[in-house]
Write a protein that holds these residues in place. Structure first.
Motif, short mmCIF file in Angstrom:
data_model
loop_
_atom_site.label_atom_id
_atom_site.label_comp_id
_atom_site.label_asym_id
_atom_site.label_seq_id
_atom_site.Cartn_x
_atom_site.Cartn_y
_atom_site.Cartn_z
N LEU A 94 0.54 -1.32 -0.07
CA LEU A 94 0.18 0.23 0.54
C LEU A 94 1.12 1.42 0.22
CD1 LEU A 94 -2.28 -1.28 1.98
CD2 LEU A 94 -3.35 -0.51 0.29
N LYS A 95 0.59 2.03 -0.64
CA LYS A 95 0.73 3.26 -0.83
C LYS A 95 0.78 4.37 0.01
CE LYS A 95 2.74 1.96 -4.47
NZ LYS A 95 2.40 1.37 -5.14
N MET A 96 -0.48 4.58 0.90
CA MET A 96 -0.77 5.74 1.70
C MET A 96 -0.59 5.29 3.24
SD MET A 96 -4.28 6.48 0.43
CE MET A 96 -5.11 7.93 1.24
N LYS A 97 -0.16 6.24 3.48
CA LYS A 97 0.54 5.63 5.69
C LYS A 97 -0.89 5.47 5.84
CE LYS A 97 2.22 7.83 9.38
NZ LYS A 97 2.41 9.26 10.42
N ALA A 98 -2.31 5.99 5.48
CA ALA A 98 -3.70 5.50 6.04
C ALA A 98 -4.25 4.04 5.70
CB ALA A 98 -4.48 6.61 6.08
N SER A 99 -3.58 4.03 4.91
CA SER A 99 -3.90 2.93 3.87
C SER A 99 -3.30 1.66 5.15
CB SER A 99 -3.77 2.88 2.63
OG SER A 99 -4.49 3.36 2.09
N ARG A 100 -2.11 1.83 5.00
CA ARG A 100 -1.12 1.05 6.07
C ARG A 100 -1.61 0.64 7.47
NH1 ARG A 100 3.17 3.76 3.05
NH2 ARG A 100 3.38 4.51 4.69
N PHE A 101 -2.13 1.43 7.67
CA PHE A 101 -2.02 1.36 9.23
C PHE A 101 -3.28 1.24 9.14
CE2 PHE A 101 -4.53 3.61 13.13
CZ PHE A 101 -3.76 3.24 13.62
N ILE A 102 -4.61 0.92 8.31
CA ILE A 102 -5.51 0.70 8.70
C ILE A 102 -5.62 -1.10 7.91
CG2 ILE A 102 -7.99 0.65 7.08
CD1 ILE A 102 -7.89 2.39 9.80
N ALA A 114 -10.60 5.41 8.80
CA ALA A 114 -10.68 4.13 7.49
C ALA A 114 -11.41 4.77 6.62
CB ALA A 114 -11.86 3.89 8.44
N ARG A 115 -12.04 5.77 6.37
CA ARG A 115 -12.75 6.17 5.35
C ARG A 115 -10.71 6.71 4.21
NH1 ARG A 115 -17.33 8.76 5.00
NH2 ARG A 115 -18.24 8.80 7.04
N LEU A 116 -10.20 6.67 4.41
CA LEU A 116 -9.56 7.56 3.58
C LEU A 116 -8.66 5.60 3.38
CD1 LEU A 116 -7.22 10.22 4.79
CD2 LEU A 116 -9.00 10.27 3.05
N GLY A 117 -8.41 5.20 4.43
CA GLY A 117 -7.66 3.86 3.99
C GLY A 117 -7.69 3.19 3.47
N SER A 171 -16.99 -4.64 10.76
CA SER A 171 -17.56 -3.16 10.24
C SER A 171 -16.81 -2.36 10.21
CB SER A 171 -18.81 -2.78 11.20
OG SER A 171 -19.15 -1.30 11.36
N ALA A 172 -16.67 -1.33 9.34
CA ALA A 172 -15.88 -0.13 9.69
C ALA A 172 -15.49 0.45 10.57
CB ALA A 172 -15.10 0.53 8.26
N ARG A 173 -17.19 0.94 11.33
CA ARG A 173 -17.02 1.16 12.71
C ARG A 173 -16.31 0.73 13.69
NH1 ARG A 173 -22.16 -0.20 12.61
NH2 ARG A 173 -21.93 -2.50 14.05
N ALA A 174 -16.02 -0.21 13.83
CA ALA A 174 -15.04 -0.88 14.16
C ALA A 174 -13.18 0.03 14.29
CB ALA A 174 -14.65 -2.42 15.16
N LEU A 175 -13.40 0.58 13.25
CA LEU A 175 -12.15 0.96 13.02
C LEU A 175 -12.30 2.53 12.93
CD1 LEU A 175 -11.41 -0.04 9.41
CD2 LEU A 175 -10.26 -1.36 11.71
#
Length: 329
Positions: free
Chosen positions: A254-262, A285-288, A276-280
């Protein structure tokens, strides 16, 4: 007997331990369903209902198997979804969502629980109104209930998936309703909620399944969705999708930092089961999640809708069935 053969035997439904885990998971998810149904009232926030179901499952499973040597995974097997009227499935909104239930709504609730990867799922349709249910709402509910009963009786050794598909479509037609296209009833295995052997409720040009015969000691989640509309659900808004499952056979840097974190958080907390993304953390989460989905690291469960119109109502019932034992779920 080799270690591999012994392990395979232990995971078979002929093992009392495995059957007990299935039955315990079923008991918990049924109680969770009852709690959510009880709170389905006008002005109830949908996200609160979803969180209530998930929290109950986490609490109940968290108190089990604490003192065993081997770690036993357990918890939510499929996040609680509350889909209303012409929304067919998979609606489990984020915490910021303000949508509420209204008088007269037809509410479809589904959720899943697992203990050591042995999964019990349940679904139920509830009408928010006083008095008897009449008209097309009564038709679609009766169609789903009868079709589910018929399907559960046909999922037995020697019968084929096509036998179930044909029968439930005849039931729906008797109520002047349609079986919703593309809905699959999957074989369940340990840590596998979507096994390869499936029943296709109603075919469409985009979905084909192999003919299969049911065998003893298999377990299936029999999933029935009926509709007063045309039974052809569509994805209207990708942003409504909040449920995902890790694609364990896919890899990508993954390229984006937010994506790698998520993705790291998902891999640690939800390595196998849908979540569920609600748990993040919502903003990150929206970005990643977008990059993860675009590169097939996550399988999305889209929120599908039928066109609102004269009769925009669906009913959803699910049964959990083993081929040599049945539990009323």
């Amino acid at each position: 007997m080799s270690d591999d053969e012994r392990e395979e035997k232990e995971l078979d439904l002929t093992s009392p331990e495995v059957v007990t885990k299935y039955k315990n998971a079923a008991e918990i998810v049924n109680k969770a369903l009852q709690l959510v149904v009880k709170d389905c009232k006008p002005k109830a926030k949908i996200v609160d209902l979803c969180e209530k179901g998930d929290s109950f499952i986490r609490e109940q499973t968290g108190s089990m198997y604490k003192n065993v040597k081997k770690k036993i995974e357990r918890g939510v097997a499929f996040p609680t979804c509350v889909s209303v009227n012409n929304t067919v499935c998979h609606f489990s909104p984020l915490a910021s969502d303000e949508r509420v239930l209204e008088e007269g709504d037809i509410v479809k609730i589904d959720m899943g629980c697992h203990i050591d990867g042995f999964i019990a799922v349940v679904a139920h349709t509830h009408a928010i109104q006083e008095g008897a249910i009449k008209g097309r709402a009564a038709d679609v509910l009766a169609a789903a209930n009868t079709a589910a009963d018929v399907a559960l009786r046909l999922v037995r050794p020697g019968k084929k998936n096509k036998d179930v598909s044909d029968a439930i479509q005849k039931v729906a037609a008797a109520y002047d309703c349609k079986i919703v296209e593309g809905v699959l009833s999957h074989q369940l295995k340990q840590f596998v909620i979507d096994g390869n052997k499936v029943v296709l409720s109603a075919s469409n040009p985009d979905t084909r399944v192999d003919d299969v015969e049911f065998e003893e000691n298999e377990v299936y989640a029999v999933d029935i969705v009926t509709s007063t509309g045309d039974g052809k659900p569509k994805l209207l808004d990708e942003k409504e999708t909040t449920i995902y499952k890790r694609a364990v056979d896919k890899n990508y840097h993954l390229k984006m930092k937010a994506s790698r974190f998520i993705f790291s958080e998902i891999s640690q907390k939800f390595p196998i089961m849908p979540f569920s993304a609600r748990a993040l953390e919502e903003k990150r989460a929206r970005l990643g999640l977008v990059e993860c989905v675009n590169h097939d690291l996550l399988q999305p469960y889209p929120v599908l809708h039928e066109k609102p119109g004269k009769d925009p109502l669906n009913a959803h019932l699910s049964g959990f069935c083993s081929l040599f034992r049945q539990w009323d779920i």
